[in-house]
Design a protein around this motif. Structure first.
Motif, PDB file in Angstrom:
ATOM      1  N   LEU A  19       0.836  -1.205   0.000  1.00  0.00           N
ATOM      2  CA  LEU A  19       0.000   0.000   0.000  1.00  0.00           C
ATOM      3  C   LEU A  19       0.866   1.250   0.000  1.00  0.00           C
ATOM      4  CD1 LEU A  19      -2.716   1.421   0.155  1.00  0.00           C
ATOM      5  CD2 LEU A  19      -2.696   1.067   2.638  1.00  0.00           C
ATOM      6  N   ALA A  20       1.896   1.277   0.837  1.00  0.00           N
ATOM      7  CA  ALA A  20       2.793   2.433   0.872  1.00  0.00           C
ATOM      8  C   ALA A  20       3.486   2.630  -0.471  1.00  0.00           C
ATOM      9  CB  ALA A  20       3.831   2.252   1.978  1.00  0.00           C
ATOM     10  N   MET A  21       3.876   1.538  -1.094  1.00  0.00           N
ATOM     11  CA  MET A  21       4.538   1.612  -2.399  1.00  0.00           C
ATOM     12  C   MET A  21       3.584   2.125  -3.474  1.00  0.00           C
ATOM     13  SD  MET A  21       6.675  -1.452  -4.226  1.00  0.00           S
ATOM     14  CE  MET A  21       7.266  -1.357  -5.916  1.00  0.00           C
ATOM     15  N   ALA A  22       2.334   1.688  -3.425  1.00  0.00           N
ATOM     16  CA  ALA A  22       1.349   2.121  -4.415  1.00  0.00           C
ATOM     17  C   ALA A  22       1.113   3.626  -4.345  1.00  0.00           C
ATOM     18  CB  ALA A  22       0.033   1.375  -4.207  1.00  0.00           C
ATOM     19  N   VAL A  23       1.035   4.157  -3.122  1.00  0.00           N
ATOM     20  CA  VAL A  23       0.795   5.594  -2.937  1.00  0.00           C
ATOM     21  C   VAL A  23       1.935   6.397  -3.544  1.00  0.00           C
ATOM     22  CG1 VAL A  23       0.640   7.392  -1.184  1.00  0.00           C
ATOM     23  CG2 VAL A  23      -0.642   5.286  -0.896  1.00  0.00           C
ATOM     24  N   ARG A  24       3.140   5.851  -3.552  1.00  0.00           N
ATOM     25  CA  ARG A  24       4.326   6.568  -4.020  1.00  0.00           C
ATOM     26  C   ARG A  24       4.706   6.195  -5.450  1.00  0.00           C
ATOM     27  NH1 ARG A  24       6.993   4.968   1.670  1.00  0.00           N
ATOM     28  NH2 ARG A  24       6.170   6.683   2.930  1.00  0.00           N
ATOM     29  N   SER A  25       3.807   5.593  -6.178  1.00  0.00           N
ATOM     30  CA  SER A  25       4.094   5.166  -7.543  1.00  0.00           C
ATOM     31  C   SER A  25       3.253   5.981  -8.520  1.00  0.00           C
ATOM     32  CB  SER A  25       3.800   3.669  -7.708  1.00  0.00           C
ATOM     33  OG  SER A  25       4.686   2.894  -6.910  1.00  0.00           O
ATOM     34  N   PRO A  26       3.874   6.908  -9.254  1.00  0.00           N
ATOM     35  CA  PRO A  26       3.111   7.769 -10.165  1.00  0.00           C
ATOM     36  C   PRO A  26       2.488   7.026 -11.334  1.00  0.00           C
ATOM     37  CG  PRO A  26       5.478   8.080 -10.471  1.00  0.00           C
ATOM     38  CD  PRO A  26       5.315   7.221  -9.256  1.00  0.00           C
ATOM     39  N   GLU A  27       2.937   5.788 -11.586  1.00  0.00           N
ATOM     40  CA  GLU A  27       2.388   5.025 -12.701  1.00  0.00           C
ATOM     41  C   GLU A  27       0.944   4.582 -12.451  1.00  0.00           C
ATOM     42  OE1 GLU A  27       6.815   4.259 -12.324  1.00  0.00           O
ATOM     43  OE2 GLU A  27       5.088   4.276 -10.977  1.00  0.00           O
ATOM     44  N   VAL A  28       0.526   4.565 -11.176  1.00  0.00           N
ATOM     45  CA  VAL A  28      -0.825   4.136 -10.830  1.00  0.00           C
ATOM     46  C   VAL A  28      -1.523   5.220 -10.016  1.00  0.00           C
ATOM     47  CG1 VAL A  28      -0.287   1.675 -10.901  1.00  0.00           C
ATOM     48  CG2 VAL A  28      -0.022   2.930  -8.748  1.00  0.00           C
ATOM     49  N   GLU A  29      -2.842   5.222 -10.096  1.00  0.00           N
ATOM     50  CA  GLU A  29      -3.664   6.161  -9.332  1.00  0.00           C
ATOM     51  C   GLU A  29      -4.578   5.361  -8.406  1.00  0.00           C
ATOM     52  OE1 GLU A  29      -7.288   9.403  -9.947  1.00  0.00           O
ATOM     53  OE2 GLU A  29      -6.266   8.543 -11.701  1.00  0.00           O
ATOM     54  N   LEU A  30      -4.286   5.397  -7.108  1.00  0.00           N
ATOM     55  CA  LEU A  30      -5.073   4.655  -6.130  1.00  0.00           C
ATOM     56  C   LEU A  30      -6.396   5.376  -5.895  1.00  0.00           C
ATOM     57  CD1 LEU A  30      -5.073   2.235  -4.122  1.00  0.00           C
ATOM     58  CD2 LEU A  30      -4.139   3.811  -2.415  1.00  0.00           C
ATOM     59  N   VAL A  31      -7.510   4.689  -6.190  1.00  0.00           N
ATOM     60  CA  VAL A  31      -8.817   5.327  -6.038  1.00  0.00           C
ATOM     61  C   VAL A  31      -9.642   4.710  -4.905  1.00  0.00           C
ATOM     62  CG1 VAL A  31      -8.901   6.039  -8.443  1.00  0.00           C
ATOM     63  CG2 VAL A  31      -9.902   3.841  -7.794  1.00  0.00           C
ATOM     64  N   GLY A  32      -9.143   3.637  -4.286  1.00  0.00           N
ATOM     65  CA  GLY A  32      -9.888   3.036  -3.185  1.00  0.00           C
ATOM     66  C   GLY A  32      -9.135   1.866  -2.582  1.00  0.00           C
ATOM     67  N   VAL A  33      -9.478   1.545  -1.321  1.00  0.00           N
ATOM     68  CA  VAL A  33      -8.917   0.393  -0.610  1.00  0.00           C
ATOM     69  C   VAL A  33     -10.064  -0.327   0.079  1.00  0.00           C
ATOM     70  CG1 VAL A  33      -7.369  -0.409   1.221  1.00  0.00           C
ATOM     71  CG2 VAL A  33      -6.697   1.528  -0.220  1.00  0.00           C
ATOM     72  N   THR A  34     -10.105  -1.638  -0.053  1.00  0.00           N
ATOM     73  CA  THR A  34     -11.085  -2.454   0.652  1.00  0.00           C
ATOM     74  C   THR A  34     -10.345  -3.526   1.442  1.00  0.00           C
ATOM     75  OG1 THR A  34     -11.364  -3.805  -1.342  1.00  0.00           O
ATOM     76  CG2 THR A  34     -12.981  -2.066  -0.955  1.00  0.00           C
ATOM     77  N   THR A  35     -10.919  -3.917   2.584  1.00  0.00           N
ATOM     78  CA  THR A  35     -10.240  -4.872   3.449  1.00  0.00           C
ATOM     79  C   THR A  35     -11.085  -6.124   3.639  1.00  0.00           C
ATOM     80  OG1 THR A  35     -11.145  -3.862   5.473  1.00  0.00           O
ATOM     81  CG2 THR A  35      -9.017  -3.052   4.678  1.00  0.00           C
ATOM     82  N   VAL A  36     -10.389  -7.232   3.887  1.00  0.00           N
ATOM     83  CA  VAL A  36     -11.029  -8.531   4.037  1.00  0.00           C
ATOM     84  C   VAL A  36     -10.280  -9.310   5.109  1.00  0.00           C
ATOM     85  CG1 VAL A  36      -9.626  -9.600   2.225  1.00  0.00           C
ATOM     86  CG2 VAL A  36     -11.872 -10.557   2.756  1.00  0.00           C
ATOM     87  N   GLY A 118      -5.447 -10.577  -0.847  1.00  0.00           N
ATOM     88  CA  GLY A 118      -6.001 -11.271   0.316  1.00  0.00           C
ATOM     89  C   GLY A 118      -6.984 -12.309  -0.181  1.00  0.00           C
ATOM     90  N   ALA A 119      -7.762 -12.862   0.723  1.00  0.00           N
ATOM     91  CA  ALA A 119      -8.858 -13.737   0.297  1.00  0.00           C
ATOM     92  C   ALA A 119      -9.760 -12.965  -0.662  1.00  0.00           C
ATOM     93  CB  ALA A 119      -9.638 -14.210   1.513  1.00  0.00           C
ATOM     94  N   MET A 120     -10.345 -13.643  -1.628  1.00  0.00           N
ATOM     95  CA  MET A 120     -11.076 -12.964  -2.693  1.00  0.00           C
ATOM     96  C   MET A 120     -12.578 -12.876  -2.434  1.00  0.00           C
ATOM     97  SD  MET A 120      -8.923 -14.385  -5.927  1.00  0.00           S
ATOM     98  CE  MET A 120      -7.220 -14.847  -5.547  1.00  0.00           C
ATOM     99  N   THR A 121     -12.941 -12.867  -1.163  1.00  0.00           N
ATOM    100  CA  THR A 121     -14.345 -12.865  -0.779  1.00  0.00           C
ATOM    101  C   THR A 121     -15.066 -11.612  -1.250  1.00  0.00           C
ATOM    102  OG1 THR A 121     -13.553 -13.995   1.211  1.00  0.00           O
ATOM    103  CG2 THR A 121     -15.884 -13.395   1.130  1.00  0.00           C
ATOM    104  N   ASN A 122     -14.465 -10.441  -1.046  1.00  0.00           N
ATOM    105  CA  ASN A 122     -15.106  -9.198  -1.478  1.00  0.00           C
ATOM    106  C   ASN A 122     -15.354  -9.198  -2.982  1.00  0.00           C
ATOM    107  OD1 ASN A 122     -15.006  -8.157   1.143  1.00  0.00           O
ATOM    108  ND2 ASN A 122     -13.064  -7.105   0.793  1.00  0.00           N
ATOM    109  N   LEU A 123     -14.379  -9.680  -3.741  1.00  0.00           N
ATOM    110  CA  LEU A 123     -14.521  -9.716  -5.197  1.00  0.00           C
ATOM    111  C   LEU A 123     -15.631 -10.665  -5.618  1.00  0.00           C
ATOM    112  CD1 LEU A 123     -10.772  -9.802  -6.297  1.00  0.00           C
ATOM    113  CD2 LEU A 123     -12.296  -7.837  -6.191  1.00  0.00           C
ATOM    114  N   ALA A 124     -15.668 -11.838  -4.985  1.00  0.00           N
ATOM    115  CA  ALA A 124     -16.709 -12.811  -5.323  1.00  0.00           C
ATOM    116  C   ALA A 124     -18.094 -12.250  -5.019  1.00  0.00           C
ATOM    117  CB  ALA A 124     -16.480 -14.106  -4.560  1.00  0.00           C
TER     118      ALA A 124
END
Length: 297
Positions: A19-36, A118-124
């Protein structure tokens, strides 16, 4: 590229580092985080604290499923990096994780890639609940399974039925497995000291989370399981992908939760089209350099 991170942050430390790496990576734009996972609200508080200290209070966080589609998770699978000082940070979205996933995918149709670590429960749940979800998402990049040998990797075995829904969904998938992740690791003490030496609020928080992870008695190095899926989006040249037909085993005394890859050593015809681009190799030196610069600085 717009991304959502769906994570069981707080168990293994690599989720927080990713997560920390994603925030500092200009190649991607983080638009949300979900937890499981068990105690998903505490996991959301950990994510919220990282985002806040990195100056990303704008990124919404939603807690999700606290149980798999079938059965229950281990009683000892708790978010060990959670601390009481995070309690005021539990101001996360009232929207359930699967609803936030759909909301963000609808907001940016065809643009969002979900990094599932993580577990893919939210996606399912999102796939089952919203018929249009599959057609509006760009892709899913996941850490899960093993593709070079038989191994019951946690993100799959935690909820095999959910993983089966994702792998059979028809959504474009990239999967990084257990075995390739073992090429990328760092001693926990070295990572903590490196983060502490930078003396920034974000690096000091990361160091604190690493120390908490160590404090529960974990003696092994930090394996960057979840960093590899993010790296495939940041710099695709650092990974090697192969098209594979992959199924998830949901039954069997010894095989429940395994990923099964169809092989054709005699040129047999596959029973179906390949459904996953599997990461079979990674440039570990370049990846580690990228990780050190972005996650621990």
């Amino acid at each position: 590229m717009k991304i959502i991170i769906d994570t069981d942050i707080g168990g293994d430390i690599d989720d927080a580092l990713t997560l920390a790496m994603a925030v500092r990576s200009p190649e991607v734009e983080l638009v949300g985080v979900t937890t499981v996972g068990r105690l998903p609200e505490q996991r959301a508080a950990i994510a919220r604290s990282i985002l806040n200290v990195c100056g990303r209070k704008d990124v919404p966080v939603a807690s999700g499923s606290n149980a798999p589609l079938t059965g229950a998770w281990r009683e000892d699978d708790l978010p060990n990096q959670y601390g009481g000082e995070m309690e005021p940070l539990v101001a996360v979205s009232d929207v359930r994780a699967e609803d936030m996933l759909m909301e963000l995918v609808q907001r940016y149709p065809g643009e969002v890639t979900i990094i599932a670590i993580g577990a893919m429960t939210n996606l399912a749940l999102a796939i089952r609940k919203f018929p249009s979800f599959k057609s509006q998402i760009k892709s899913i990049v996941l850490m899960g399974g093993a593709y070079a040998y038989h191994y019951r990797e946690w993100n799959i075995v935690a909820d095999p039925e959910a993983a089966e829904v994702v792998f059979d969904s028809g959504i474009p998938l990239i999967a990084s497995g257990f075995e390739v992740s073992l090429k990328c690791s760092i001693p926990a003490e070295e990572a903590a000291r490196h983060a502490e030496s930078n003396r920034t609020p974000s690096s000091l928080l990361i160091a604190k989370l690493i120390r908490r992870w160590q404090a529960v008695g974990i003696q092994r190095p930090i394996v960057l399981f979840d960093v590899i899926p993010l790296t495939t989006l940041i710099d695709p040249k650092l990974v090697k992908l192969e098209d594979r037909l992959v199924k998830v085993e949901t039954a069997g005394k010894h095989t429940r939760g395994m990923t099964f890859t169809f092989e054709t050593p005699l040129g047999e015809r596959l029973p179906d089209k390949p459904n996953v681009k599997v990461c079979v190799d990674v440039d570990e030196k370049a990846l580690m350099s990228l990780f050190m610069d972005r996650a621990l600085r």
